[in-house]
Every structure is written in structure tokens, then in C-alpha cells.
Design an enzyme around this catalytic site. Structure first.
Site, short mmCIF file in Angstrom:
data_model
loop_
_atom_site.label_atom_id
_atom_site.label_comp_id
_atom_site.label_asym_id
_atom_site.label_seq_id
_atom_site.Cartn_x
_atom_site.Cartn_y
_atom_site.Cartn_z
N LYS A 22 0.86 -1.21 0.00
CA LYS A 22 0.00 0.00 0.00
C LYS A 22 0.89 1.25 0.00
CE LYS A 22 -1.68 1.49 4.09
NZ LYS A 22 -1.39 2.87 4.49
N ASN A 23 1.91 1.27 0.84
CA ASN A 23 2.70 2.49 1.04
C ASN A 23 3.71 2.75 -0.06
OD1 ASN A 23 1.15 2.85 3.25
ND2 ASN A 23 2.73 2.31 4.74
N ARG A 91 -4.69 10.46 4.46
CA ARG A 91 -3.47 11.21 4.66
C ARG A 91 -2.49 11.00 3.51
NH1 ARG A 91 0.01 13.72 7.54
NH2 ARG A 91 2.18 13.16 7.14
N CYS A 115 -4.34 11.98 12.70
CA CYS A 115 -5.14 10.76 12.85
C CYS A 115 -4.85 10.22 14.25
CB CYS A 115 -4.81 9.76 11.77
SG CYS A 115 -3.13 9.21 11.88
N PRO A 121 2.05 16.18 11.27
CA PRO A 121 2.35 17.48 10.64
C PRO A 121 2.94 17.30 9.23
CG PRO A 121 4.04 16.94 12.23
CD PRO A 121 2.97 15.90 12.38
N ILE A 122 2.95 18.38 8.43
CA ILE A 122 3.59 18.32 7.10
C ILE A 122 4.63 19.41 6.95
CG2 ILE A 122 1.62 17.21 5.94
CD1 ILE A 122 0.96 20.07 4.85
N LEU A 124 7.75 19.37 7.19
CA LEU A 124 8.95 18.98 6.44
C LEU A 124 8.66 18.93 4.93
CD1 LEU A 124 10.25 16.20 8.86
CD2 LEU A 124 11.12 18.55 8.63
N ILE A 328 8.43 6.76 16.80
CA ILE A 328 8.06 7.47 15.57
C ILE A 328 6.81 8.31 15.77
CG2 ILE A 328 7.48 7.22 13.11
CD1 ILE A 328 10.37 6.36 13.84
C1 EPZ Z 1 4.37 6.77 6.17
O1 EPZ Z 1 3.62 7.82 6.74
C2 EPZ Z 1 3.44 5.57 6.15
N1 EPZ Z 1 2.24 5.88 5.35
C3 EPZ Z 1 3.03 5.20 7.58
O2 EPZ Z 1 2.26 4.00 7.51
C4 EPZ Z 1 4.29 4.91 8.39
O3 EPZ Z 1 3.93 4.63 9.72
C5 EPZ Z 1 5.20 6.15 8.35
O4 EPZ Z 1 5.51 6.47 6.98
C6 EPZ Z 1 6.51 5.92 9.09
O5 EPZ Z 1 7.17 4.82 8.55
C7 EPZ Z 1 2.33 5.90 4.00
O6 EPZ Z 1 3.37 5.69 3.43
C8 EPZ Z 1 1.05 6.17 3.27
P1 EPZ Z 1 6.43 10.16 8.21
P2 EPZ Z 1 4.22 9.33 6.70
O7 EPZ Z 1 6.31 11.45 7.49
O8 EPZ Z 1 5.11 9.51 5.54
C9 EPZ Z 1 6.94 13.28 11.67
C10 EPZ Z 1 0.40 2.62 7.86
O9 EPZ Z 1 -0.02 2.07 8.88
N2 EPZ Z 1 6.79 14.28 10.59
O10 EPZ Z 1 7.57 9.26 7.88
O11 EPZ Z 1 3.09 10.27 6.87
C11 EPZ Z 1 5.65 12.52 11.92
O12 EPZ Z 1 4.83 13.24 12.82
C12 EPZ Z 1 0.88 4.05 7.91
O13 EPZ Z 1 0.51 2.06 6.73
C13 EPZ Z 1 7.02 15.63 10.89
O14 EPZ Z 1 7.36 15.97 12.02
O15 EPZ Z 1 5.09 9.34 8.02
C14 EPZ Z 1 6.16 11.23 12.50
O16 EPZ Z 1 6.42 11.43 13.88
C15 EPZ Z 1 0.70 4.67 9.30
N3 EPZ Z 1 6.88 16.54 9.91
C16 EPZ Z 1 7.50 11.00 11.78
O17 EPZ Z 1 7.87 12.27 11.25
C17 EPZ Z 1 6.51 16.19 8.64
O18 EPZ Z 1 6.41 17.08 7.76
C18 EPZ Z 1 7.42 10.01 10.63
O19 EPZ Z 1 6.40 10.44 9.77
C19 EPZ Z 1 6.28 14.82 8.35
C20 EPZ Z 1 6.44 13.90 9.35
#
Ligand code: EPZ
Length: 420
Positions: A22-23, A91, A115, A121-122, A124, A328
């Protein structure tokens, strides 16, 4: 709403085929917006999330067809404004921003809500876009992003919890059509990022270093259509490996990639579940009694946060104390209270869950909350004595293709029923 009705206590035996990831599929589907030529994406799992993404592509003006695991997309002419209702619901749709900026120099998408597992947050993503010259305005729940011309740049994308997976994907996609070279430092190393980079390179992009913390993208003028087969889903594979161990069965996984599962296989082995390779297959079976282990979730190639809940369901069965630390996401222990309803004894201490394992589980009605917590409840229900009803399994249908059918094929007594 639908529920799973599970009668536990049956060891799982047999073979299961792992679906596409999926991811990986979600950003790869978004990447088809980068070209006005047709793209064919194979082994796309049939999930509510992937179906949403196809609807989002259609709402942007692309033609998109999803048949038997293959999605054909032709984004000949597209607009930069996605349907608020659709984007808000998932998301993962944030990753259309990069392609829209590269193709149209503008994107207007709804701020993805947080969620249940955290604020999500976004900042980054926006930091990366700003490094490429993008101006963004946030108002009324929307992000309005515009840029005259994307200019390659060097940026550091590490955040509070390390790299960002979709942030890396978003910026990498935008950079493919930028002027000049972009270097992403502290890039996410997940296999799904590598799969996306492979698809982008098949479209004519020039990306090197994917899978390492430094990714270099040399912008090109145009990208052409391409075909791609999505990698197998390492999180689904981990879920089935754990279910085999939790039910004291023996399960063969077809199509899983052992090289994407090293941290999971290592921890399972320590906990008393052996995972052996047999050709392209993986075979999971118990080796004696389950043992308590300590786990800390980390960015790839550390132990994946998306497998934390499922592992907890295994460790509640192991005699002794296991400590699971979630590094995480800030609130990814929603499954703890539900596992307690099945008789688990778990205490939360800040970012850690102290699992006092070894008490037998007995079935009860439980509530799914997020995708992976729901998978953890299914695993616990399969191991518990008696009947467990997992409610709100729409959470599961977001990320697991035909989970009940696959489990039934392994001998599980699980039915999909209308919630009473
Ligand atoms: C991806 O989410 C996955 N989703 C998530 O899987 C997965 O848990 C996550 O990566 C971590 O591996 C998809 O790929 C669709 P991140 P993503 O940005 O990219 C912080 C599942 O169950 N962060 O890597 O949204 C954030 O808050 C889902 O399949 C910022 O601070 O996750 C988190 O603490 C759940 N600022 C950490 O980084 C930002 O701009 C990792 O988030 C972006 C993220």
C-alpha cells in the site's frame, strides 16, 4: 458497519500470497501525474486507500482504471485542485502535491488531518517545497502552493522523529522536473521510497541514492509513461509472520521480500518464532516457547512502527516482561486498552509499553482504531480462547487486502459480519 467474528485457538497452517505494498502504491499512483503519457501500475492492492487514490487522480482530470490489481492512468490534462472531501479522508493523498507542482507549478490540496496515532504534521514537506522555490499559503484548511519554476537545491529533511517517508517522496517527485540538481539529506530509506524512485527513473527521471540517507535528483525537461510492478507489502508480510507465531502454527508466505524484513525477522527469532527462507518463500513457525523481547521502533532499517502493535499481540503471549518503545509516533498505543479487554496486562510509561506477558487471552468484543492496531486485535483474537468480535474493521480494509479470506485459507475461524 462490519466486524470480524473470530473463534480463536486454531494454529494457522498453509500458504498465503503477499499483496503489493500500500505504502509504495500510493506515491507511485501519485507519480503518474508527472507525465501526459499513459502509465500501467501492477500488483496494486485492492484497498479503500488505493481506490481513494484512483478517485483522486480522476477528480484531478486523469483517466484511471483499476482492474485485477492493475491501475492504468492517463493524466493527459489535469487541474491542480483535488476534491477536498476525497483528499481529507486519506493522509497518503498529500503526496499528490509534489507531482502537481512539477507538472502545473501549482497545487491546492486540503491539509491532511491528523489521525489517531499522532498529529501528522507536514512541516517537512513544506520545508522541502520551499527549498525548491515554492510559495505556500495555508488558509481555510487548504494549502495553496505555487511556484514560477522549481529550482533544484540541497535540503535537510530530518524532523523530530528522523526522516519523513511521504515528505521524501513528495520532494523527490517535485524535483524530477526542477531546473538543476536537488540533494535531499536525511532522506527516508524505506523500501517504498526505493520503489518510487525506480518507477520515476523508468519514467526518465535521474535519481540516485534512493535507499540511502542522501538522494540526488537531477531535473529533466519531461517524463514519459512507464510500466511498474509494486513491491510486496512488508507490513502485511510481518503481520502474517506474527500471526503464525501467535497461533503456534506454520505459515508459508509467497512473494515476501526477506531483505525488507530483517529487523522483524531478527526480533521474531529472539522471541521464539523462526522465519526461514525456502526459495522465494518465507516459512514462519514457533521454535519452543515464546520469549519476552524489548523493541524500539525506528526509521528503516530499524524495527518498523507499522509492526509495533502486531508485535505487542505476540508478546502478550510470552511469559515475562517485554518493553515496547514507540519512537516514531506520539500516540500509537490505541491497541493497549483493547488488548486489555482480552486479558492482556500492559502498562504505558510515556513512549513505552510494559507488557507483562504470559496470561492466557480470552475472547471479547474489541474496537479497531487505526489500521495496524486493528491487525493487532485480529492476531490477539486468533490466539485467544473463545470468540472475539473486532468492530469497525473498515480500518483494516484500508490496508489489508482480503485479510479474512487469507486467514480462512490458513484455517482461521473468522467471519465478516454486520456489526450488531
Ligand atoms: C508513512 O507515513 C506511512 N504511510 C506510515 O504508515 C508509516 O507509519 C510512516 O511512513 C513511518 O514509517 C504511507 O506511506 C502512506 P512520516 P508518513 O512522514 O510519511 C513526523 C500505515 O499504517 N513528521 O515518515 O506520513 C511525523 O509526525 C501508515 O501504513 C514531521 O514531524 O510518516 C512522525 O512522527 C501509518 N513533519 C514522523 O515524522 C513532517 O512534515 C514520521 O512520519 C512529516 C512527518
Amino acid at each position: 458497519m462490519e466486524s470480524f467474528l473470530i473463534k480463536g485457538g486454531v494454529p494457522l497452517h498453509g500458504e498465503v500470497t503477499i499483496s503489493g505494498a500500500k505504502n509504495a502504491a500510493l506515491p507511485i499512483l501519485a507519480a503518474t501525474l508527472l507525465t501526459d503519457e499513459p502509465c500501467v501500475i501492477r500488483r496494486v492492492p485492492d484497498l479503500s486507500d488505493t481506490r481513494f487514490m484512483v478517485q483522486i487522480l480522476q477528480s484531478l482530470g486523469a483517466t484511471a482504471k483499476f482492474e485485477n490489481g492493475t491501475v492504468t492512468v492517463h493524466a493527459k490534462k489535469i487541474r491542480g485542485y483535488a476534491d477536498y472531501e476525497l483528499v481529507r479522508k486519506m493522509r497518503g493523498s498529500i503526496c499528490i502535491a509534489g507531482p502537481l507542482l512539477a507538472r502545473l507549478q501549482k497545487a491546492r490540496i486540503s491539509l491532511p488531518g491528523g489521525c489517531i496515532i499522532g498529529a501528522r504534521p507536514i512541516n517537512l514537506h513544506l520545508k522541502g517545497f520551499a527549498s525548491l522555490g515554492v510559495k505556500t499559503k495555508i488558509e481555510g484548511g487548504y494549502i495553496d502552493a505555487t511556484v514560477k519554476k522549481l529550482i533544484g537545491n540541497t535540503m535537510f529533511l530530518g524532523g523530530r522523529a528522523g526522516p519523513t517517508v511521504l515528505g521524501t517522496a513528495n520532494v523527490m517527485m517535485a524535483a524530477t522536473l526542477a531546473d538543476g540538481v536537488t540533494v535531499i539529506e536525511s532522506a527516508a530509506c524505506e523500501p517504498e521510497v526505493v520503489d518510487l524512485a525506480n518507477f520515476l527513473n523508468a519514467m526518465g527521471a535521474q535519481i540516485s541514492g534512493a535507499g540511502s540517507p542522501t538522494i540526488t535528483i537531477t531535473g529533466v525537461k519531461k517524463l514519459h509513461g512507464a510500466e511498474h510492478e509494486v513491491i510486496p507489502d512488508r507490513i502485511e508480510a510481518a503481520t502474517f509472520l506474527i500471526a503464525a507465531g501467535a497461533t503456534n502454527g506454520e505459515v508459508t508466505l509467497r512473494g515476501a521480500r526477506a531483505d525488507h524484513l530483517r529487523a522483524v525477522i531478527d526480533k521474531l527469532s529472539e522471541a521464539g518464532v523462526s522465519v526461514e527462507r525456502s526459495g522465494a518463500d518465507l516459512i514462519a513457525r514457533r521454535k519452543g516457547k515464546l520469549k519476552p523481547v524489548d523493541i524500539t521502533t525506528l526509521p528503516y532499517s530499524g524495527f518498523p512502527t507499522d509492526v509495533q502493535a502486531q508485535m505487542m499481540s505476540l508478546l502478550v503471549l510470552a511469559n515475562g516482561i517485554s518493553i515496547i518503545t514507540e519512537r516514531i509516533f506520539e500516540s500509537r498505543f490505541m491497541h493497549v486498552s483493547e488488548l486489555a479487554r482480552l486479558g492482556a496486562d500492559i502498562e504505558i510509561e510515556g513512549p513505552s509499553a510494559i507488557v507483562k506477558g504470559g496470561k492466557p487471552l480470552s475472547g471479547a468484543p474489541v474496537m479497531a482504531s487505526d489500521l495496524r492496531a486493528s491487525a493487532a486485535l485480529v492476531i490477539a483474537g486468533l490466539a485467544a480462547k473463545g470468540a472475539t468480535q473486532v468492530n469497525r474493521i473498515y480500518h483494516l480494509d484500508r490496508g489489508y487486502e482480503q485479510m479474512d479470506a487469507k486467514l480462512r485459507k490458513l484455517g482461521a475461524r473468522i467471519q465478516r459480519v454486520e456489526e450488531k
